[in-house]
Design a protein around this motif. Sequence first.
Motif, mmCIF file in Angstrom:
data_model
loop_
_atom_site.group_PDB
_atom_site.id
_atom_site.type_symbol
_atom_site.label_atom_id
_atom_site.label_comp_id
_atom_site.label_asym_id
_atom_site.label_seq_id
_atom_site.Cartn_x
_atom_site.Cartn_y
_atom_site.Cartn_z
ATOM 1 N N TYR A 170 -4.266 5.123 66.887
ATOM 2 C CA TYR A 170 -3.243 4.160 67.299
ATOM 3 C C TYR A 170 -3.352 2.865 66.496
ATOM 4 C CZ TYR A 170 -1.612 7.008 71.202
ATOM 5 O OH TYR A 170 -1.053 8.009 71.953
ATOM 6 N N GLU A 171 -4.573 2.471 66.174
ATOM 7 C CA GLU A 171 -4.746 1.266 65.362
ATOM 8 C C GLU A 171 -4.199 1.480 63.957
ATOM 9 O OE1 GLU A 171 -5.667 -2.704 65.008
ATOM 10 O OE2 GLU A 171 -5.839 -1.442 66.795
ATOM 11 N N ILE A 172 -4.452 2.651 63.393
ATOM 12 C CA ILE A 172 -3.928 2.974 62.063
ATOM 13 C C ILE A 172 -2.402 2.995 62.084
ATOM 14 C CG2 ILE A 172 -3.765 4.794 60.328
ATOM 15 C CD1 ILE A 172 -6.677 5.530 61.059
ATOM 16 N N GLU A 173 -1.828 3.631 63.101
ATOM 17 C CA GLU A 173 -0.365 3.665 63.227
ATOM 18 C C GLU A 173 0.209 2.250 63.285
ATOM 19 O OE1 GLU A 173 0.882 5.975 66.515
ATOM 20 O OE2 GLU A 173 0.123 7.862 65.737
ATOM 21 N N LYS A 174 -0.379 1.424 64.148
ATOM 22 C CA LYS A 174 0.136 0.068 64.333
ATOM 23 C C LYS A 174 0.093 -0.722 63.031
ATOM 24 C CE LYS A 174 -2.363 -3.199 66.128
ATOM 25 N NZ LYS A 174 -3.177 -4.056 67.051
ATOM 26 N N ARG A 175 -1.037 -0.669 62.346
ATOM 27 C CA ARG A 175 -1.177 -1.437 61.110
ATOM 28 C C ARG A 175 -0.295 -0.877 59.993
ATOM 29 N NH1 ARG A 175 -6.567 -4.530 60.845
ATOM 30 N NH2 ARG A 175 -7.260 -4.503 63.016
ATOM 31 N N SER A 176 -0.163 0.441 59.940
ATOM 32 C CA SER A 176 0.681 1.052 58.910
ATOM 33 C C SER A 176 2.141 0.678 59.122
ATOM 34 C CB SER A 176 0.520 2.572 58.929
ATOM 35 O OG SER A 176 -0.810 2.948 58.632
ATOM 36 N N ILE A 177 2.582 0.694 60.357
ATOM 37 C CA ILE A 177 3.965 0.328 60.664
ATOM 38 C C ILE A 177 4.226 -1.128 60.284
ATOM 39 C CG2 ILE A 177 5.568 -0.079 62.572
ATOM 40 C CD1 ILE A 177 4.331 2.427 63.914
ATOM 41 N N GLU A 178 3.269 -2.007 60.577
ATOM 42 C CA GLU A 178 3.436 -3.415 60.211
ATOM 43 C C GLU A 178 3.536 -3.575 58.702
ATOM 44 O OE1 GLU A 178 0.081 -5.232 62.030
ATOM 45 O OE2 GLU A 178 1.000 -5.351 64.024
ATOM 46 N N ILE A 179 2.705 -2.862 57.966
ATOM 47 C CA ILE A 179 2.725 -2.935 56.507
ATOM 48 C C ILE A 179 4.047 -2.407 55.962
ATOM 49 C CG2 ILE A 179 1.710 -1.930 54.420
ATOM 50 C CD1 ILE A 179 -1.004 -2.060 55.908
ATOM 51 N N LEU A 180 4.480 -1.249 56.461
ATOM 52 C CA LEU A 180 5.723 -0.641 55.976
ATOM 53 C C LEU A 180 6.934 -1.497 56.326
ATOM 54 C CD1 LEU A 180 5.100 3.123 56.791
ATOM 55 C CD2 LEU A 180 5.207 2.072 54.522
ATOM 56 N N SER A 181 6.900 -2.156 57.490
ATOM 57 C CA SER A 181 8.046 -2.987 57.887
ATOM 58 C C SER A 181 8.248 -4.127 56.893
ATOM 59 C CB SER A 181 7.853 -3.534 59.303
ATOM 60 O OG SER A 181 6.799 -4.476 59.350
ATOM 61 N N PHE B 45 -12.936 -17.438 53.213
ATOM 62 C CA PHE B 45 -12.514 -16.483 54.230
ATOM 63 C C PHE B 45 -11.787 -15.320 53.559
ATOM 64 C CE2 PHE B 45 -8.976 -14.923 56.884
ATOM 65 C CZ PHE B 45 -9.719 -14.314 57.888
ATOM 66 N N ILE B 46 -12.205 -14.103 53.912
ATOM 67 C CA ILE B 46 -11.553 -12.892 53.411
ATOM 68 C C ILE B 46 -11.080 -12.098 54.612
ATOM 69 C CG2 ILE B 46 -11.885 -10.727 52.160
ATOM 70 C CD1 ILE B 46 -13.881 -12.198 50.380
ATOM 71 N N ASP B 47 -9.784 -11.943 54.712
ATOM 72 C CA ASP B 47 -9.183 -11.325 55.894
ATOM 73 C C ASP B 47 -9.606 -9.860 56.019
ATOM 74 O OD1 ASP B 47 -7.701 -11.300 58.163
ATOM 75 O OD2 ASP B 47 -5.762 -11.117 57.186
ATOM 76 N N ALA B 48 -9.936 -9.477 57.237
ATOM 77 C CA ALA B 48 -10.342 -8.091 57.495
ATOM 78 C C ALA B 48 -9.124 -7.177 57.415
ATOM 79 C CB ALA B 48 -10.997 -7.978 58.867
ATOM 80 N N TYR B 49 -9.344 -5.947 56.974
ATOM 81 C CA TYR B 49 -8.246 -4.984 56.886
ATOM 82 C C TYR B 49 -8.771 -3.578 57.113
ATOM 83 C CZ TYR B 49 -9.784 -3.559 52.193
ATOM 84 O OH TYR B 49 -10.498 -3.061 51.122
ATOM 85 N N MET B 50 -7.863 -2.682 57.491
ATOM 86 C CA MET B 50 -8.227 -1.295 57.761
ATOM 87 C C MET B 50 -7.462 -0.312 56.881
ATOM 88 S SD MET B 50 -8.162 0.683 61.450
ATOM 89 C CE MET B 50 -9.149 -0.591 62.206
ATOM 90 N N ILE B 51 -6.243 -0.666 56.472
ATOM 91 C CA ILE B 51 -5.429 0.219 55.644
ATOM 92 C C ILE B 51 -5.684 -0.116 54.184
ATOM 93 C CG2 ILE B 51 -3.129 1.109 55.189
ATOM 94 C CD1 ILE B 51 -4.160 1.564 58.056
ATOM 95 N N ASP B 52 -6.312 0.796 53.480
ATOM 96 C CA ASP B 52 -6.651 0.568 52.078
ATOM 97 C C ASP B 52 -5.434 0.777 51.185
ATOM 98 O OD1 ASP B 52 -8.398 -0.167 50.114
ATOM 99 O OD2 ASP B 52 -9.133 1.853 49.744
ATOM 100 N N LYS B 53 -4.737 1.898 51.374
ATOM 101 C CA LYS B 53 -3.506 2.143 50.618
ATOM 102 C C LYS B 53 -2.660 3.204 51.311
ATOM 103 C CE LYS B 53 -5.553 5.523 47.393
ATOM 104 N NZ LYS B 53 -5.767 5.854 45.970
ATOM 105 N N ILE B 54 -1.368 3.193 50.992
ATOM 106 C CA ILE B 54 -0.426 4.180 51.507
ATOM 107 C C ILE B 54 0.269 4.813 50.310
ATOM 108 C CG2 ILE B 54 1.616 4.573 52.930
ATOM 109 C CD1 ILE B 54 0.848 2.136 54.570
ATOM 110 N N VAL B 55 0.251 6.152 50.268
ATOM 111 C CA VAL B 55 0.803 6.901 49.130
ATOM 112 C C VAL B 55 1.927 7.793 49.643
ATOM 113 C CG1 VAL B 55 0.264 8.515 47.271
ATOM 114 C CG2 VAL B 55 -1.457 6.863 48.015
ATOM 115 N N SER B 56 3.043 7.819 48.918
ATOM 116 C CA SER B 56 4.156 8.679 49.308
ATOM 117 C C SER B 56 3.814 10.129 49.010
ATOM 118 C CB SER B 56 5.424 8.275 48.560
ATOM 119 O OG SER B 56 5.326 8.635 47.191
ATOM 120 N N LYS B 57 4.635 11.070 49.526
ATOM 121 C CA LYS B 57 4.363 12.490 49.288
ATOM 122 C C LYS B 57 4.556 12.866 47.823
ATOM 123 C CE LYS B 57 8.985 13.972 50.807
ATOM 124 N NZ LYS B 57 9.707 14.797 51.797
ATOM 125 N N ASP B 58 5.224 11.976 47.066
ATOM 126 C CA ASP B 58 5.389 12.209 45.626
ATOM 127 C C ASP B 58 4.243 11.624 44.816
ATOM 128 O OD1 ASP B 58 7.835 13.444 46.118
ATOM 129 O OD2 ASP B 58 8.901 11.535 46.083
#
Length: 1001
Positions: free
Chosen positions: A321-332, A566-579
């Motif tokens: 759920y945390e990954i989903e939430k952060r990924s959606i925020e990034i994609l938005s 200060f270096i902001d914490a993050y969980m999503i390293d990268k998002i790659v499309s199916k291509d």
Amino acid sequence: MNNNQKDRFQTAWKQLTRFFQNEKTQKNARVTYQVIWNLTLILIIVGVLGFSFAGGVGAGYFAALVNNEPVRSKDDLKKDIYNYEETSEVYFADNVYLGKLKSDLEREEVSIDEVSEHLKNAVIATEDEYFYEHDGVVPKAILRAVYQEFTNASVQSGGSTLTQQLIKNQVLTNEVSFDRKAKEILLALRVEKFFEKEEILETYLNVSTLGRNSSGRNIAGVESAAEGIFGVKAKDLTLPQSAFIAGLPQSPFGYTPYTQQGKLKDNQEPGINRMKTVLKRMHSNGYITKEQYDKAIAYDITKDFIGKKALPSEKYPWLTYEIEKRSIEILSVSLAKEDGYEEKDLKNDDLKNQYLELADRKLRQNGYKIYTTVNKKIYDKMQEVTKNYPNFGYDKAGEPVEAGAILIENKTGKIISFVGGRDFKREQTNHATASLRSNGSTMKPLLVYGPGIELGKISPGSVSANVPISIPAGSMWHPGNYGGGSYTGVTTAREALKNSYNIPAALFYMKIINQRPASYLEKMGFTTVTKEDYSHPSMSLGAMSKGVTVEENVNAFGTFANSGEFIDAYMIDKIVSKDGEVIYEHKVKPVEVFSPQTAYLTLDMMRDVVNSGTAASVRNRLAFSSDWAGKTGTSQNYWDAWFVATNPNVSFGTWLGYDTPKSLQGTYNGLEYNKRNIYYWADLINAAYKVDPKLIDPDKRFEMPGGIVSRSFCGVSGLLPSSACQKAGLVKSDLFIAKYAPSRADNSFIDGQYVSVGSKRYAALPQTPGEFTSGGFMLNPESFGDIGLKYVDDPGALIPGGKNGGNVVGTKATLNDNGKAPDALSITVSNNKISWGLHPEGDVVGYRVYNNGRKVASIKAGDNLVYTAGSGGSYYVTAVDIVGKESAPSQHVEVGAKKTSAKAEAKDISKDKDNKSKDSTKNKDNIANEKIDTEEKKPDSKEENVTAEKDKDKNNTDKEDTGKDTNIGKDTNIDKETDQNKDQNTDQNKDTDKAEEEEEE
């Protein structure tokens, strides 16, 4: 033939000849021929015209049906055909597969060369045996559709070719009508024109709906079916497995072996019978031999069905759920930028929600690969520790003690692991990333000491009052230390942070509050700082209006480990499309908050917290040794317990509390709340260390940057020590930023006399009898406004005596004469010892002891109120006040046998004793004076000696704390943190003060 027959034949022939030769006959024959010929021609013409008319009508009707269908190009058709949902996949760090995100339909794309030949043949044999021969349609299917349409047949069939089915599933609707059929035929012909057969088959294999998998999720595509039903890749499917999957499209949910709950159905016959039908068609079409057919028919396919498989959201609920939430925020944000917006535009809630919804849909349909920073092994170990940890505490009102923890790599901001809670089924709140709580005294280095050092207002050796104070804050605020005590008169910033004294932190904060130190919190990633938080003094002790998450609190501590960045914490390293296109990749963006010197000094102070302060109990719990610097914290009413620490590699913090705030105070398994949290912290970090020792326990230590010096200072002013301060034994040594090191000498001490009453000291008056005064150094409070004296309730309490007070007293710490002689005392005697209690009148400074009417002793009010009689006789005691007025004698008590010698002898003896008593008093005064003279002759202390003395004191403190920690079963080394503010807040401050002013440790 005989003669008669011949004759009859010849006669008939002649008659027939004559008939046709007859002119009338010939005329009639010509007319008949013309009629028949013309009729034939008419029939032919009518037939041709009728067929042409019918064909024209049919063609016109077909053209009318597809009139509104656009002429699609190859690119348009390709976009439509390949526009199918594909489930996004998630990975732990180092490309370790986690699973698929939850979606309405699970699908995984696969190329045709990664599909079993058996499966391809089974699909063709079952769904379209002429697939490689037709051009997209089969004529009989068209005639059947025409017939069904014009006869209004009750049963109307759909497209019979794979190409038509592909068009129906991807481009058109599932409606059964001639209108849709006409469009389907047209588009099927165009698809066959533009695409190869293998491309069409590949797409069909990826779009087909194939029932459910062993998790109960709806699946589409043969790869998802192969993995979800049999646990293998599509390329590794056996003949029976291929036949089973090929039979599913006809009735996906009728033939699927699994229920919605992911359990195997009790009755598998429908799916097995369909598999046998597929095998029969494969054999009849020559795809398999009789031997292969017989073997496959006899195979028990049910033994290949895999058991229920937990979804990632079931096995890793908080994480997915945390990954989903952060990924959606990034994609938005990415989608909004594609449409020409900037990130700041998304502050508009309506616009933000619009893009969040769009991002959510794309995340579940576009088959992204999401790579995270979370270390699977460390994450699993931390969940295991949390599950088995025995010391969280008691359930209260049906609620258990909840937990939150997070581990962050300092240099990158990677979230290595976290604990979201104890039981997701009971409580879904992520206590590491989403729960807002007061952070108690963990706020002190972030808001008070770090900013204070940066602004040049505080150093580790800065001095502050540590006595009861009152600070105007709407209503009067009275912060207190743990248990209402721990008052030391004055203390340094280092000592105050180590022991988590609240009063010095509040006073230090008042020195910088007008310079908006809360802005430092925002620079360090605090997202919930309100306008009111900038002005409330209680913020110094963690009393935020809204609170802070564990992630943000721990992340901020990493600023000190990163030399002030200060270096902001993050969980999503990268998002790659199916291509394979990288549509997002995290980039580290450091924010400068503190100088390296400020960061180091704050770290060095927090080292003491771990080594000998409120977190000292953690040392014996660790499986390794590392350069940790940290801070404990407790919020109001003991609602929250914190411990956050950082080393050169990582920052790690834990929180314990109830979801509905309740007190954690009280022992559980022999441990108080603070120890329960610190031990939990230790168990988690030990588990992480076992997985990755190099990450958790770096070889290096925090290195001191340039620009820092060691200086001696006077322990009651923070200024350079004068000779008087040295004589008073109040010189200390610590580290300073060079440009902020003390530059002027302390000149606030003067020689003087003081009296002691109990443990307190007061300046002597001119009328005060010398026998009750002591020589010392007078401290003028007016010279020490920088230590917060304007907020101190009782300036006389600043130097309470004891080993840290030397022989110093504030000049304003005076006793007032009550205007009358003290009342008589009451004394007792036992074993030749005469004793009495402290006089109830506050201006009494000493007592005189008389034997047979002569004074034999003077005892100061700050000494033990006991006199041991050296000889017999009648004794009494009087009380003497600050201006020398003496009380009436107490009752007389007899000690020893009465003397029976002559009167003169008694008189001489009495006189001798009186002389001895005077000599004794004189000797005591001489000894005191000699002591002062000796101290005045001592040379000034050097910095090296002071440093050694400081180290010695520190070692002694360490020894004491270690001793307190040896008995794990008893919680003797309690985190000395609480806020004892008992004031009622005004209505004006009610909303904020409720969460603030009693929040301290």
